[in-house]
Design an enzyme around this catalytic site. Sequence first.
Site, PDB file in Angstrom:
ATOM      1  N   CYS A 198       0.832  -1.208   0.000  1.00 35.11           N
ATOM      2  CA  CYS A 198       0.000   0.000   0.000  1.00 35.11           C
ATOM      3  C   CYS A 198       0.864   1.255   0.000  1.00 35.11           C
ATOM      4  O   CYS A 198       1.010   1.936   1.020  1.00 35.11           O
ATOM      5  CB  CYS A 198      -0.957   0.029   1.187  1.00 35.11           C
ATOM      6  N   CYS A 377      -5.744   2.474  -5.197  1.00 37.11           N
ATOM      7  CA  CYS A 377      -5.351   3.160  -3.969  1.00 37.11           C
ATOM      8  C   CYS A 377      -6.378   4.233  -3.658  1.00 37.11           C
ATOM      9  O   CYS A 377      -6.375   5.290  -4.299  1.00 37.11           O
ATOM     10  CB  CYS A 377      -3.973   3.802  -4.121  1.00 37.11           C
TER      11      CYS A 377
END
Length: 437
Positions: A198, A377
Site C-alpha cells: 500500500c 489506492c
Amino acid sequence: MSINRRNLLKTGATLGIAGAFGLGAWELNKTNTKAKILITGGGAGGLALSNKLLHYFSGAEITIVDPRGYHWYQPGQTLLLAGAYKSKSKVIEDNATYLDSQVKWVEAGVEAYNPDNNQITTTSGQVLNYDYLIVATGLELRYDMIEGLDTNEIGQGNIASIYLSPEAGIASHQQALTFAQSKGGQALFTRPQGAIKCAGAPMKATNLIEYFVRQAGQRDAFNFEYCTAENQLFSVKAFDQRLQDIWAERQITPNYEHTLTSLDSAAQTATFTLADNAQRTMDWDFIHIVPPMTTVKSLRESELIDETTFKGYLEVDKYTLQHKRYPNVFGIGDTVGTPIGKTAASVKSQLSIVASNLQSLITDQPLTAHWNGYTSCPMILDVGHAMLWEFDYSLEPMTTLPIQVVDPLDKSELAWVMEKSLIRPVYDVMLHGYTPV
C-alpha cells in the site's frame, strides 16, 4: 489537468455487473486432478487463492502453510488511524471464517524452499512435497533497518506507525489527536526506499494527521514535512501532480530522496541519508514511520528470487505470474517481482490469472491469462473525503466506475464511503474465492 479519457473509461463497468452472472461458471469447467498444490502464506493472496482453486479443480490436495492463526485486514489500518474503525476486532478475524474444509492448514512458517526437489521445509521441521507451488508470503516489515528504533515505543511519545499492528493503528490515532491538541510543533512523515505494501498509506497518514491538526484550530503553529526515499510522491504522474497541488494548499512540504536510517526518540531527532549519501538530521515533535519492507527471509534466501530487475522478490513473468525458471511455481500478492501491485486490489485481480494459468499448466494448455498490473489506492484526504486512484502497468489513470460517478482527481465523499464501508465486503467475498467486481 488532462487525463486520457479512453484509459479512464476502458474498465467503466458498474460495480457488480461482472458478478451478476456466471458465478458458477467455473463449476462447469473443473479439472479433475490429484495434484498436490502447496500455498506458502495464508494472508489475503494465499487464503483467497485456496478458495478460488476449488472452483477450478476437483480432487486436488490444497495445503496452506502459515504460522498465523488469524486473518488481518491490513487495508483497515488507515481507518484505525482515521478513527473510523475503533477496535482491533474491525481488522482481525479467525481464519476459520474463510478457510474451506477441503483446504488443509499447516500452522508453521517456511524454513527453506527446495524447488529442485519440489519440497519445502517448515519451521517445525516438517518436509512437504508438492506438484505445484504458489508463493504468497507477502512482505516483512523491516523496522530493524532503522537504527535506534524500538518498536515498543510505537504508539507513545508521539511516535506513530500504522503498519506494525492493529494495536499500533489505534495507538497512532490517539497519538495523533494528542499532537493535534498541543500548542504546535514539527510533524515528520517517512516513506522508505523500495516497494512497500500500500504505497499510498504513508501519504494517507500525512493527510489524516494534518486534518486533525486543522480541525483543532491552530494549524499555523504546526509544520508538516514528508520525507520519502523516492524521487516522487506517486508513480502515476497525474496522481503525483494532483497530490502536490493539494499539499501546496495544505502547506505540507515534500522532501525527496530522504531515507530514514536512524531515530533518536530521547532527542526527538530523525536522521536521513540523502541521494549523495550525505546525512540530514531533522527534529520532530511527532513522527509517523513507515518501515522498509522485504520479502520474508526464507524466500529471499532461496533459489526462487529474482537476482536482476526485482532483486529479492519472487521471480515471475509479470503477466502470467508463473516463475521464470521453475514452471510449476507461481506467485501472488506483495511477494512477486512486478513493477507495481502490492495492494489487496491487485490480489483480487491476480486470483483468476493464477488459477486459470495453473489449470492450463496442469492440462497441458498454453498459459493465456495475463495480468495487466491492475491496482487501486483510495487516497484518503481527510475523514469524509478521498480520491479513488486506479491504474495498471501503463501507469495511466483508469476507473472501474464511470467517471461521472467518481472522477479520480476530484475530492469525493463517495470515494471515502467506498474506503470506509464498501471495500471490506468486497474483500471478504474475495477471500471466499469470488471476484464479482
